[in-house]
Every structure is written in structure tokens, then in C-alpha cells.
Design an enzyme around this catalytic site. Structure first.
Site, PDB file in Angstrom:
ATOM      1  N   PRO A  73       0.817  -1.226   0.000  1.00 57.30           N
ATOM      2  CA  PRO A  73       0.000   0.000   0.000  1.00 57.30           C
ATOM      3  C   PRO A  73       0.845   1.268   0.000  1.00 57.30           C
ATOM      4  O   PRO A  73       1.880   1.363   0.669  1.00 57.30           O
ATOM      5  CB  PRO A  73      -0.822  -0.122   1.283  1.00 57.30           C
ATOM      6  CG  PRO A  73      -0.932  -1.602   1.509  1.00 57.30           C
ATOM      7  CD  PRO A  73       0.384  -2.171   1.060  1.00 57.30           C
ATOM      8  N   CYS A  74       0.348   2.252  -0.761  1.00 60.21           N
ATOM      9  CA  CYS A  74       1.128   3.473  -0.969  1.00 60.21           C
ATOM     10  C   CYS A  74       0.624   4.663  -0.159  1.00 60.21           C
ATOM     11  O   CYS A  74       1.292   5.694  -0.111  1.00 60.21           O
ATOM     12  CB  CYS A  74       1.094   3.839  -2.453  1.00 60.21           C
ATOM     13  SG  CYS A  74      -0.554   4.335  -3.047  1.00 60.21           S
ATOM     14  N   GLN A  75      -0.550   4.553   0.477  1.00 63.20           N
ATOM     15  CA  GLN A  75      -1.197   5.745   1.014  1.00 63.20           C
ATOM     16  C   GLN A  75      -0.320   6.542   1.972  1.00 63.20           C
ATOM     17  O   GLN A  75      -0.316   7.781   1.955  1.00 63.20           O
ATOM     18  CB  GLN A  75      -2.503   5.370   1.715  1.00 63.20           C
ATOM     19  CG  GLN A  75      -3.585   4.866   0.782  1.00 63.20           C
ATOM     20  CD  GLN A  75      -3.570   3.354   0.642  1.00 63.20           C
ATOM     21  OE1 GLN A  75      -2.526   2.719   0.813  1.00 63.20           O
ATOM     22  NE2 GLN A  75      -4.719   2.768   0.344  1.00 63.20           N
ATOM     23  N   LEU A  77       2.884   6.678   2.030  1.00 63.94           N
ATOM     24  CA  LEU A  77       4.100   7.139   1.364  1.00 63.94           C
ATOM     25  C   LEU A  77       3.804   8.166   0.286  1.00 63.94           C
ATOM     26  O   LEU A  77       4.706   8.845  -0.195  1.00 63.94           O
ATOM     27  CB  LEU A  77       4.838   5.958   0.724  1.00 63.94           C
ATOM     28  CG  LEU A  77       5.376   4.909   1.702  1.00 63.94           C
ATOM     29  CD1 LEU A  77       5.749   3.634   0.963  1.00 63.94           C
ATOM     30  CD2 LEU A  77       6.577   5.449   2.464  1.00 63.94           C
ATOM     31  N   SER A  78       2.536   8.286  -0.084  1.00 67.66           N
ATOM     32  CA  SER A  78       2.128   9.189  -1.146  1.00 67.66           C
ATOM     33  C   SER A  78       2.256  10.642  -0.708  1.00 67.66           C
ATOM     34  O   SER A  78       2.067  10.987   0.462  1.00 67.66           O
ATOM     35  CB  SER A  78       0.686   8.898  -1.555  1.00 67.66           C
ATOM     36  OG  SER A  78       0.189   9.898  -2.415  1.00 67.66           O
TER      37      SER A  78
END
Length: 380
Positions: A73-75, A77-78
């Protein structure tokens, strides 16, 4: 011999689509029930484990995989997130995934190749410390590693730069043709250079500059993917289209006017975004592009994150939400790929995925040659 793989955070199986029929999936894992339903609808469920990665044990991973892919999941790190980084509840799923690799290593089953995919914000999160932590975790498990920034626009008409960290087990022989002395043309960025330079020497010594060739020129444009009468979305009433124009800054309004001045059929894309005015006040702006590619599909947290299609034809401007099938095309999925019936679920599925052509390019020019060299050495 058919190469094998595990796919973690599998979503609807876009990595499986990119690897293709020449690879055999041993395990696919995701905890999202709706994404798992899409995976089953397209690939069957015999290898799918619907469970949080935190609840998996190495004993549940069958056989020995040649490749393990994880689009974690990127949330957190976004750049659009709240900055929790790898300590966040979502992007922190990297750590239990890494624990599984450590357990496989203890059993002598850690894969020759690992591929991690995430947003480019992973390079700069917490001043680069999160990226260094990922590299350190790979080194601890006996891997050398390198990273590439690949924009999906090379393969599909969508602006979608993503970070791909490819790691090779330290005992894996690598052909010189796979490696360079600097970032491969098209696949390096200043942020990647800075992230590498900030690594401690102990990690830079384990770094690999992967040599990835440029793909053939992309032929398809956004206009080629857009439907006149799409399923599930309607063209806006003229008043709504005018409202979008009124939300544009002079720069974006000029883009529309320039496109209309061509006298040709023009297809563009638009996002509504929150910007700040001169006094610091929040403003909702409509931002358009007419460069033959769509903006990056994003997981919709609300209506403003859903991309809008702009069509100019015979001097008339029309607008509507992008359709679910059009988003699938932007991800490189085939026309017979079964999408969820609900629009929001389909947009979530595609917005969270990996562009199929990018996976195929990595497989053809990195994964498959590396595994072929490994097998040739064992056979010698």
C-alpha cells in the site's frame, strides 16, 4: 521450465496479466474482499488467499517461487497522504511482508528475485529514511537491489510514474548485460539519484543499476481509448461543463481554448484539485490537459479524485466521468477483463493497480533473463 511467483497485494491480478501465460502463479494474496472477487472472476481462485498479510505464515506459501512481487500500500508514502510512511497502518504492511521473506530464508526458500512497487514518494518519505529502511531490510535478507522509476506513459496513454525496486539474491549470477554504471535512460530521476546518494556506504555497496532498455514507441493515445457512448457514465449537462470551465485558472482555460482553436476533434482529461490562493485560502480548481495522455488514475477517496474526460468536437466542449472500461484500458487490461459491476469498485480496482505493459517489460528484460542465467548455471 516455467517460472513461478507469489503476488502479494494482488488486487485484480494485473501483475498476473503482465507476467502472462509463460509464468505460473503459486499464490496470490489480498485482504480486500471486492478485489479478491475480481481476481476470482478473471483468474479463478485456486491460488488466491484472501487474508491480511499480517496473518500469513511461511508454511502457507507453497513451493519455491522464482519471483515474489509486492505492490504494498502506498497511502502513507504518497505525497497526498499524511506522511506516516512505513510506520503507517497501510504502508507499514511492508514489514509483515518482509517477515515472510525472512521466514522463507530460514527455510531455504527465499526467492531468487523480489520486486516491490510503490509511488515515487517512497524515495523521499521521511527525508529518505523510509527508502533506506526498505533497502536495509532487503540487504538483511541477503539481497542486492536497485530501483527504477518507470512512467506508464511509455506503455499506455496515462501519466503514472512509479518506483520499482528489484532485488536479486546475492548468490544469483547476473549477466553483465542486465547491469549498468548509472540509471538507465528513461528510468532515472533526480529523486532516485538523491535517494541512492543518501544511502550509507554499506547499502550503496549492495546497489545494482539495472539496465532496462527503452520500450517501442507507444502508438495508442487517450483519444483511441475513449468511447462515444460509454456504459455506466453519462455526458454532463452543459451547465456542469460550464461550471468546470469556471473553476479553471487562466492557464488551464487557455489549454481548452487552444484545443478548440485547432478545429479538430480533441480529447483531454481533467481533475478537480484543491489549491491555495494568494491569501492562503483553499480553492477548488479544475486542471485540464490535452497532451494525448490521461492523468494518473488514483484511488477515489471522493468525487474530486475521479478523472473527467473532455471532448471537443465541431466547436463544442463536452465533459463526463471517465468510464470503468476506459480506466481498464489505461491500465493495459484486455477488453474481456471482467470489471466489478459498481463504478466505484471498478475505479478503485484500476486506480490501485499496476500497468500491465510495465510488468511485461520488466519480466522480459530483467526477470526472465536473470532466471535463465540462473538455470543455465545450475545445468552446467
Amino acid at each position: 521450465m516455467t517460472p513461478t511467483y507469489y503476488e502479494f497485494f494482488a488486487g485484480g491480478g494485473m501483475v498476473r496479466a503482465g507476467l502472462g501465460a509463460g509464468w505460473r502463479c503459486l499464490l496470490a494474496n489480498d485482504f480486500d474482499a471486492r478485489k479478491c472477487a475480481s481476481y476470482r472472476a478473471n483468474w479463478g481462485g485456486e491460488t488466491l488467499v484472501e487474508r491480511d498479510v499480517r496473518d500469513l505464515q511461511a508454511s502457507q506459501l507453497p513451493g519455491l517461487a522464482d519471483l515474489v512481487w509486492a505492490s504494498f500500500p502506498c497511502q502513507d508514502l504518497s505525497l497526498a497522504g499524511v506522511g506516516a510512511g512505513l510506520a503507517g497502518a497501510r504502508s507499514g504492511a511492508f514489514w509483515p511482508f518482509c517477515g515472510l521473506i525472512a521466514s522463507l530464508r530460514m527455510e531455504g526458500r527465499h526467492p531468487p528475485l523480489l520486486a516491490l512497487e510503490n509511488v515515487c514518494g517512497a524515495l523521499t518519505s521521511h527525508g529518505g529514511r523510509d527508502f533506506a529502511a526498505i533497502c536495509a531490510a532487503l540487504a538483511e535478507q541477503g539481497y542486492r537491489f536497485g530501483a527504477l522509476v518507470v512512467d506508464a506513459a511509455l506503455f499506455a496513454p496515462q501519466s503514472r510514474p512509479r518506483l520499482f525496486i528489484v532485488a536479486a539474491r546475492a548468490d544469483l549470477p547476473l549477466a553483465p548485460a542486465l547491469l549498468g554504471d548509472a540509471p538507465a535512460p528513461l528510468f532515472g530521476t533526480p529523486a532516485l539519484d538523491a535517494a541512492f546518494a543518501a544511502l550509507p556506504e554499506s547499502l550503496r555497496s549492495q546497489w545494482l543499476w539495472w539496465k532496462l532498455p527503452a520500450p517501442p514507441a507507444r502508438n495508442a493515445t487517450l483519444a483511441d481509448l475513449i468511447e462515444e457512448a460509454p456504459t455506466g457514465v453519462d455526458w454532463h449537462e452543459p451547465a456542469k461543463t460550464r461550471a468546470l470551465l469556471e473553476m479553471m485558472s487562466p492557464v488551464n482555460r487557455a489549454k481548452v481554448e487552444a484545443a478548440m482553436a485547432t478545429g479538430r476533434r480533441m480529447v483531454g482529461a481533467l481533475y478537480r484539485r484543491t489549491r491555495y490562493g494568494a491569501g492562503g485560502e483553499k480553492l477548488q480548481r479544475a486542471e485540464a490537459r490535452f497532451d494525448d495522455i490521461a492523468g494518473c488514475l488514483r484511488t477515489p477517496a471522493g468525487g474530486s479524485s475521479r478523472q473527467i474526460v473532455l471532448l471537443i468536437e465541431q466547436g463544442r466542449l463536452r465533459s463526463r466521468l471517465i468510464s470503468a472500461r476506459e480506466t481498464a484500458r489505461l491500465m493495459g487490461l484486455p477488453e474481456d477483463y471482467a470489471l466489478p459491476p459498481r463504478y466505484a469498485d471498478a475505479y478503485h480496482l484500476t486506480g490501485d493497480g499496476v500497468v500491465v505493459g510495465v510488468v511485461r517489460h520488466l519480466a522480459a528484460h530483467l526477470f526472465e533473463p536473470a532466471l535463465a542465467a540462473m538455470r543455465a548455471r545450475r545445468a552446467a
